[in-house]
Design a protein around this motif. Structure first.
Motif, mmCIF file in Angstrom:
data_model
loop_
_atom_site.group_PDB
_atom_site.id
_atom_site.type_symbol
_atom_site.label_atom_id
_atom_site.label_comp_id
_atom_site.label_asym_id
_atom_site.label_seq_id
_atom_site.Cartn_x
_atom_site.Cartn_y
_atom_site.Cartn_z
ATOM 1 N N GLY A 199 0.839 -1.191 0.000
ATOM 2 C CA GLY A 199 0.000 0.000 0.000
ATOM 3 C C GLY A 199 0.870 1.236 0.000
ATOM 4 N N LEU A 200 0.234 2.403 0.138
ATOM 5 C CA LEU A 200 1.022 3.631 0.232
ATOM 6 C C LEU A 200 1.875 3.593 1.500
ATOM 7 N N VAL A 230 3.443 2.793 11.708
ATOM 8 C CA VAL A 230 3.080 3.020 10.308
ATOM 9 C C VAL A 230 4.312 3.528 9.564
ATOM 10 N N LEU A 231 4.736 2.776 8.538
ATOM 11 C CA LEU A 231 5.966 3.090 7.807
ATOM 12 C C LEU A 231 5.637 3.449 6.367
ATOM 13 N N PRO A 232 6.524 4.195 5.700
ATOM 14 C CA PRO A 232 6.302 4.458 4.284
ATOM 15 C C PRO A 232 6.447 3.172 3.474
ATOM 16 N N ALA A 233 5.682 3.052 2.394
ATOM 17 C CA ALA A 233 5.854 1.905 1.498
ATOM 18 C C ALA A 233 5.902 2.454 0.076
ATOM 19 N N LEU A 234 4.801 2.337 -0.666
ATOM 20 C CA LEU A 234 4.820 2.896 -2.024
ATOM 21 C C LEU A 234 4.828 4.426 -1.983
ATOM 22 N N LEU A 274 5.345 9.435 -4.273
ATOM 23 C CA LEU A 274 5.477 7.991 -4.490
ATOM 24 C C LEU A 274 6.914 7.590 -4.818
ATOM 25 N N VAL A 275 7.220 6.325 -4.603
ATOM 26 C CA VAL A 275 8.531 5.804 -4.986
ATOM 27 C C VAL A 275 8.594 5.763 -6.517
ATOM 28 N N GLU A 276 9.828 5.812 -7.036
ATOM 29 C CA GLU A 276 9.958 5.781 -8.496
ATOM 30 C C GLU A 276 10.502 4.427 -8.948
ATOM 31 N N PRO A 316 -2.915 7.844 7.395
ATOM 32 C CA PRO A 316 -1.768 6.978 7.049
ATOM 33 C C PRO A 316 -1.903 5.583 7.653
ATOM 34 N N PHE A 317 -2.488 5.500 8.856
ATOM 35 C CA PHE A 317 -2.743 4.218 9.509
ATOM 36 C C PHE A 317 -3.758 3.407 8.696
ATOM 37 N N ASN A 318 -4.851 4.074 8.306
ATOM 38 C CA ASN A 318 -5.876 3.370 7.531
ATOM 39 C C ASN A 318 -5.313 2.824 6.222
ATOM 40 N N LEU A 319 -4.412 3.604 5.613
ATOM 41 C CA LEU A 319 -3.888 3.187 4.309
ATOM 42 C C LEU A 319 -2.864 2.057 4.428
#
Lengths: 310, 489
Positions: free
Chosen positions: B56-57, B66-70, B87-89, B150-153
């Protein structure tokens, strides 16, 4: 005539069974869409899924869609797996059918000789020994015996895996994976079959024609081979027919112990998940198998007993 | 013939030796019904695909953070209404199509659409609009501030899917994760292999197999026979002691998000009386249930909140075991001789085993319960939707789900206006300190009113080969994140 009569009753049985199965399963409490979406689902999401599954149609129209599909070989799509039911059942049949046949083969290979020996040595030590052993074989629960086999051959000796099914790409591995389950299933069946074989044979050995044959100088073995065995086959065939149906559907406990992806487990899982269409189609298929096997057994009677051919 | 056998044996040895270093076989008790986490609630789906196939994002770390992903990073506007995600590239889906902002918009719009069948549609309720700013930037506009976005995502239900493949994800999941789906033998196993085009840090494992073994005894045998490398949520706590004694295995004990409660029908006489509910809570000895039903694994709780969460308040004293006081409360409420009601038990062991113990404890204070064992589908229809029950035992495994007490018509039928106001305020607050304070007030309120009897936090008890490293100890969401898993020498 005999064949035609039997065929008609076969078709009627299937029609009645399909109505019964459909009605009984549809009244189960529990909505497949609500089950899929769980506790946090919003009602409109559940409704959308119900519509997607085709559950918003009426009961009667759903029955005809399903029964019509059965006739053309289209079983519909599973609510939970989202794949065609036919495909799902097809995969499982390739585990359950070979397992049932394997177990039946083992069971007859064991039961026939020991049943015959017990009958011929009636009242002697061999008879008592065999009767005692088969009593034990019936009394031991097959899941317990299965776990016992797992502990010895999988955990201690590590000869085979504790369970699972690798698929038929590697036939040797597949047969290997089915061996312990087949032994566990065959033990009680063989015990029952041996006892039936013994008593059926003893009954025929008491018949007048056997005494006549003996009086004409035939040996005990010759009488059994030439006359008694053939006449004792009818009850034995009946039991084999019943056992095959049982093994096909009733292997669920053994499938659980060895986590085999068979029909029994599919059915169990589908009932829990309210995957009604899979339950209905699987049960219907099993009914068909039972009816067809019964029909074949009937035909086999005619082969062993020419009087039934009329 | 002999040479053939030798070659076979050599080949077998070679594959097992290789397999030891780069592949893993995990056991799971339940098979996922399908592999699309955006279309069903079953935790087993996330246990296979979360973080492995789909991303997910944002995402959960093993400690629940909650950590960054996409989404590499995000910014929140002053008024808390606009979240801008960068977003990541270079990420691609497993079918080769590129990942960009359009996919984010598609996934979120799909999840919150009118005909959406997302099991957690409520997660997206505050989203008013998703706008593509550039291929690598997305702006999410909210209808009201929501500090938990951000938690929900990070939930499995919010993973990013591609328009081209979304419809087939149930049977052929296509995500952006470090593993790609390889095969699913229904009833037996799911296989996945490493995605060599992964945008992020490469994973150590080359392949992973999830095997489904529902029977606890079979699970034990499969671990003992070496057929499995790990069983992260082992179904038979009674066997853990045998694994502990065996140096070949590690027993991994962690926490889950599962608050296990004796839910009470607050809309049903006499459980609509807070005195009666307190009497029920005080009649129950939590530790004896943890010991008797869970073989000692589990942490007592006094409210609907996970003890490992920093905002948790220990309120177990409010409903400490006191049968004497329980009988007094019943008399005070006008039930000196107790009463009779139903106790409906779903299939998990915590419910079936715990239910017997609770029934015996309630009998001590004069409350008679009729135990009824029900299947999940039946439970959902009669208890959850039909509210036809007195007591039931269930573990609420969703993370941070105290908000369910504010839901109108929820199965325990609470939704007191003061509590609803508290949760509304919590949703609109993004300041951490203020959020903690509100969460604690909410915990206090439901504990004081004894909405349910709070039993224990479900433990996660797993078994793994002693040489395996990096499996999740806790279960902030139901997942088997394999990104950090490797074999020690």
């Amino acid at each position: 005539m005999h064949v035609a009569r039997r065929l008609l009753s076969l078709v009627l049985t299937l029609v009645v069974a399909s109505v019964l199965i459909f009605c009984v399963i549809e009244v189960l409490p529990g909505d497949p869409a609500a089950f899929m979406l769980g506790m946090n689902a919003q009602p409109e999401a559940v409704d959308a899924l119900r519509a997607q599954m085709g559950l918003d149609a009426g009961l009667v129209s759903r029955y005809f869609t399903w029964a019509g599909g059965l006739l053309t070989g289209d079983f519909g799509a599973s609510y939970t797996y989202r794949v065609p039911v036919a495909e799902l059942i097809g995969d499982r049949v390739w585990v359950s059918l070979p397992l049932a046949l394997y177990a039946l083969l083992l069971s007859t290979i064991i039961a026939f000789p020991i049943g015959i020996i017990a009958a011929m040595r009636r009242g002697k030590a061999a008879d008592y020994g065999i009767m005692g052993a088969t009593q034990l074989g019936i009394a031991i629960p097959n899941f317990w015996f299965a776990m016992f086999l797992v502990v010895i051959f999988a955990i201690n000796l590590r000869w085979v895996r504790a369970g699972g099914f690798p698929g038929w790409e590697d036939p040797l591995a597949a047969i290997g994976a089915l061996t312990l389950p087949a032994i566990a299933l065959a033990l009680p069946q063989a015990s029952i079959l041996a006892r039936i074989m013994r008593s059926a044979l003893i009954d025929t050995l008491d018949e007048d024609y056997v005494r006549t044959a003996r009086a004409k100088g035939l040996s005990q073995g010759g009488v059994v081979r030439g006359h008694a065995l053939r006449n004792a086959m009818i009850p034995v065939l009946t039991i084999i027919g019943l056992q095959f149906s049982f093994l096909l559907a009733g292997a669920i406990i053994i499938e659980n112990v060895f986590y085999l992806p068979g029909l029994g487990r599919l059915l169990f899982q589908a009932i829990n998940q309210r995957d009604l269409i899979v339950v209905e189609s699987t049960v219907m298929l099993l009914v068909m198998a039972v009816v067809v096997v019964t029909f074949l057994v009937d035909m086999a009677y005619a082969i062993v007993d020419p009087r039934l051919r009329r | 013939m002999k040479t053939l056998a030798l070659t076979l044996a050599a080949a077998l040895c070679a594959t097992t030796a290789m397999a030891q270093n780069t592949s893993i076989t995990l056991g799971m008790q339940l098979e996922p019904p399908n592999l699309d986490p955006t279309g069903a609630a079953a935790g087993a789906i996330d246990e296979v695909v979360y973080a492995n196939i789909f991303e997910g994002l944002t995402r959960f770390g093993s400690d629940g953070a909650v950590l960054p992903a996409l989404a590499r990073e995000w910014e929140v506007s002053e008024d808390g209404l606009v979240y801008t995600f960068t977003l990541v590239e270079g990420a691609t889906f497993h079918d080769g199509t590129a990942f960009d902002a359009q996919d984010v918009k598609f996934s979120l719009d799909r999840a919150r659409a009118e005909d959406s069948t997302n099991a957690q549609k409520a997660l997206f309720a505050s989203i008013a609009d998703v706008e593509v700013l550039s291929p690598t930037q997305v702006a999410i506009t909210l209808s009201a501030p929501n500090g938990a976005l951000p938690f929900n995502l990070a939930w499995g239900d919010a993973v990013i899917v591609a328009e081209e493949s979304a419809a087939d994800n149930a049977t052929n999941p296509v995500g952006t994760g470090p593993f790609r789906f390889a095969d699913w033998v229904q009833g037996d196993r799911v296989e996945m292999v490493r995605n060599d085009d992964y945008w992020g840090e490469a994973v150590a494992l080359e392949s992973a197999t999830f095997k489904f073994i529902s029977d606890p005894t079979a699970a034990f045998a499969a671990m003992m026979a070496g057929d499995l490398d790990a069983f992260p949520t082992f179904p038979a706590p009674e066997n853990l002691i045998q694994f502990e004694a065996d140096p070949r295995y590690n027993v991994i004990v962690g926490s889950t998000e599962g608050e296990t409660i004796l839910a009470m029908n607050n809309g049903l006489e006499p459980l609509n009386n807070p005195l009666v509910r307190e009497a029920v809570s005080r009649a129950i000895d939590r530790q004896s249930i943890i010991d008797g039903a869970m073989f000692g694994y589990g942490t007592p709780i006094g409210t609907h909140f996970a003890p490992h969460n920093p905002a948790y308040v220990d309120l177990t004293e409010l409903s400490a075991f006191d049968p004497e006081r329980s009988r007094e409360l019943l008399a005070e409420a006008g039930y000196p001789d107790g009463f009779t009601t139903t106790l409906k038990l779903p299939p998990p062991a915590y419910a079936r085993r715990g239910g017997e113990i609770i029934a015996a404890q309630l009998r001590e204070v004069g409350i008679t319960v009729e135990i009824q064992n029900v299947e999940w589908a039946d439970w959902l229809e009669t208890v959850f939707r039909g509210r036809d029950y007195g007591f039931t035992i269930v573990s609420h495994t969703e993370p941070m789900d105290i908000g369910i007490y504010a839901r109108d018509g929820y199965y325990f039928d609470y939704a007191k206006p003061e509590f609803v106001a508290l949760i509304d305020e919590l949703e609109a607050t993004s300041d951490e300190g203020a959020r903690t304070d509100l969460m604690q007030q909410a915990q206090q309120m439901i504990a004081e009113e004894h909405v349910n009897a709070y039993l224990f936090q479900l433990a996660k008890t797993g078994v793994a080969d002693a040489r395996l490293r990096g499996l999740w100890e806790n279960s902030p969401t139901q997942a088997n994140d394999l990104t950090g898993v490797s074999w020690a020498e």
